[in-house]
Design a protein around this motif. Structure first.
Motif, short mmCIF file in Angstrom:
data_model
loop_
_atom_site.label_atom_id
_atom_site.label_comp_id
_atom_site.label_asym_id
_atom_site.label_seq_id
_atom_site.Cartn_x
_atom_site.Cartn_y
_atom_site.Cartn_z
N ASP A 41 -6.69 76.16 -21.15
CA ASP A 41 -6.03 74.91 -21.50
C ASP A 41 -7.10 73.83 -21.40
O ASP A 41 -7.54 73.51 -20.30
N ASP B 210 -7.01 70.64 -21.61
CA ASP B 210 -6.65 69.42 -20.89
C ASP B 210 -6.70 69.59 -19.37
O ASP B 210 -7.24 68.75 -18.67
N SER B 211 -6.15 70.69 -18.87
CA SER B 211 -6.14 70.91 -17.41
C SER B 211 -7.41 71.59 -16.92
O SER B 211 -7.64 71.66 -15.72
N SER C 241 -0.73 73.77 -19.28
CA SER C 241 0.39 73.55 -20.20
C SER C 241 0.42 74.70 -21.21
O SER C 241 -0.52 74.87 -22.00
N TYR C 242 1.49 75.47 -21.21
CA TYR C 242 1.62 76.64 -22.08
C TYR C 242 1.33 76.30 -23.53
O TYR C 242 0.66 77.04 -24.24
N THR C 243 1.81 75.14 -23.98
CA THR C 243 1.68 74.77 -25.40
C THR C 243 0.26 74.37 -25.79
O THR C 243 -0.03 74.26 -26.97
N ASP C 244 -0.61 74.14 -24.81
CA ASP C 244 -2.00 73.74 -25.11
C ASP C 244 -2.99 74.89 -24.99
O ASP C 244 -4.18 74.72 -25.28
N GLU D 209 -5.30 78.04 -25.59
CA GLU D 209 -6.00 78.66 -26.72
C GLU D 209 -6.65 79.96 -26.24
O GLU D 209 -6.85 80.15 -25.05
#
Length: 173
Positions: A45, A47-48, A93-96, A98
């Motif tokens: 992720d 972002d995190s 975040s699951y949606t972010d 890759e």
């Protein structure tokens, strides 16, 4: 999950062996050696800066005979689900998330078995990622050579070192 070697302040890579997986964050380095038909699956992720690496040996854990005593990292499909679950538990975040994959070589040819284990590992990982909606943004798969990978969760950088009897190379995904 910082571990330190003999150099002051120098982090040592966390080794992820066959059928294992690890989740970490930031500048930690996760490393898998000796990928032949095995598949390295790196999820992160951006972002995190949380990510994980699995060293999957076989394609389909859901179809395994003795799946009650299996390691989730042993199979491509269950490794992906376990990595995602552990990453989300740590704040990803699951949606972010890759994905990048490397390995899946077919080092030996056995005509009577159809597709080799390496190709089946790659196909299983791609199918599971698609099913879960995780985009695959990089791959270095197939061929007939071994690989070693180093993954940094904070950047999503996957370094693939390839070697066969004739040459060696390094690529970055």
């Amino acid at each position: 999950m910082k571990t330190y070697g003999s150099e002051p302040g120098a982090p040592s890579p966390v080794q992820v062996g066959i059928s294992e997986l690890a989740v970490s964050e930031g500048d930690d380095t996760l490393k898998s050696y000796g990928l032949g038909s095995c598949l390295a699956i790196a999820l992160y992720d951006p972002d995190s800066e949380i990510g994980g690496l699995a060293h999957a040996m076989l394609p389909d854990g859901d179809a395994a005979e003795h799946n009650s005593d299996r390691k989730p990292g042993k199979y491509a499909d269950t490794a992906i689900r376990a990595l995602l679950r552990r990453m989300v538990e740590r704040g990803a975040s699951y949606t972010d998330v890759e994905a990048k994959i490397a390995g899946g070589s077919d080092m030996f040819e056995f005509d009577s078995f159809g597709d080799g284990v390496g190709k089946r590992n790659v196909d299983a990982a791609k199918a599971e990622l698609e099913k879960l909606g995780v985009p695959l943004i990089g791959e270095d798969v197939g061929g007939a050579h071994g690989r070693t990978v180093e993954f940094t969760p904070g950047t999503g950088r996957l370094v693939v070192k390839t070697s066969d009897e004739n040459e060696s190379s390094v690529s970055e995904l």
